[in-house]
Design an enzyme around this catalytic site. Sequence first.
Site, mmCIF file in Angstrom:
data_model
loop_
_atom_site.group_PDB
_atom_site.id
_atom_site.type_symbol
_atom_site.label_atom_id
_atom_site.label_comp_id
_atom_site.label_asym_id
_atom_site.label_seq_id
_atom_site.Cartn_x
_atom_site.Cartn_y
_atom_site.Cartn_z
ATOM 1 C CB CYS A 90 -0.928 0.012 1.214
ATOM 2 S SG CYS A 90 -2.134 -1.314 1.227
ATOM 3 C CD GLU B 142 -3.685 -0.168 -3.229
ATOM 4 O OE1 GLU B 142 -2.744 -0.058 -2.435
ATOM 5 O OE2 GLU B 142 -4.847 -0.443 -2.869
#
Length: 459
Positions: free
Chosen positions: A269, A361
Amino acid sequence: MSDAPAPFELTVLNPATEELVAVVPAATRDDVDAAVARAAAAQRPWAAARPADRARLLRRFAAVVDGHIEELAQLEVREAGHTIGNARWEAGNVRDLLDFAAGGVERLSGRQIPVAGGIDVTFLEPLGVIGVIAPWNFPMPIAAWGLAPALAAGNAVILKPAETTPLTALRLAELALEAGIPEHLFQVLPGRGDTAGDALVEHAGVAKIVFTGSTRVGKHIMAKCADRVKRVTLELGGKSPNIVFADADLEAAAAAAPMSFLDNTGQDCCARTRILVQRSVHDRFLDLVAPGIAAVAVGDPLDEKTQVGPLISRTQLDRVRSFVTDDLTAIRGTAPEGPGFWYPPTLVTDVAPTAPVAVEEVFGPVAVVLPFEDEEDAVRLANATEYGLSGSLWTRDIGRALRVSRAVAAGNLSVNSHSSVRYWTPFGGYKQSGLGRELGPDALTAFTETKNVFISTEA
């Protein structure tokens, strides 16, 4: 072979070979009910134990983990495809987190607050049973982010590992018992998110949920916790910027850029997947970074020289492929052919800042390079995302470093570095990257309730 498991079992595949590693029973809602009851019973004497005794057992747990670093690392390679060097670091991080948390047990103190007519004191009391739902990208350390401080603060923990990576969690539970951690205080329940995970979130006997994973699932969990007024810590997605100013040490910035988004095969992340480069040095930066991308060693995770391994699953491989369409211009490295979930290091160099690969993402070894004009434009681009977890900026100007660090909406920033996570400093995100903070000096207090007591001294 399909990634889809049978209803009551989890299939663990080696991501580098697609070979079957293990088949693990999947917990049911009844299993969760039973585990919570056992955890609640084990938690009460643990909370009542002398702080020194809790600390001693956690240090013993850390020592036992230390004695099994290589075993845990090898297991992580097989189930998650991590490079052996990274896997050893991850197992060591579990040890370090347990040691760090143990040091906080005897320092978990309340306050004496000045009041009229008496004495006012506060106590930090454990919440009870904590549910930790861990991800597949860093199965061991992120599990320990919740496990270690929660136990140190006097709670019991039920850990639900990700469906694809349950093996290291199960082994850690065995090592906890070997170290003398009381039975049922730390339990591992492998299972599906929509059964065991939801049951843990919904259970009235679970006081708090700690979740790391996608923003979509985090919102689902947060809604369920809100309905029950249940505490929650969420560490969710990221699309972190790496801002390179013209006055930076350009060679150093370019040398560091590849592994800032390729470490753990980009399944991080905090990966710096949006490289923002000041326009006046944009082309020079690309010239410098291209050889670094080409030189990254992608291959057998057990080879000590390997820097990047496979993706976790075919599902993830297909997702990554969907972002890098044929019309995009990119600098590409190499990856093995044949079995395994391999994808080459890829740096997209000519793309609109609003393209999916630039704003969503990807969670793979893919980044984009975007030019910016000046400091204001850099901050605008850095903040042009729903996420706000981490980021870097490269400059020789300390004033600029401070201005931009304060202006970028992210929880963790590094100057002339890509460091994001240290267990002794706070970690967490802004916006849709999460809620709450983990790690750092206040980690234990996140697993406590503050009780205020007033004692009258008036006759």
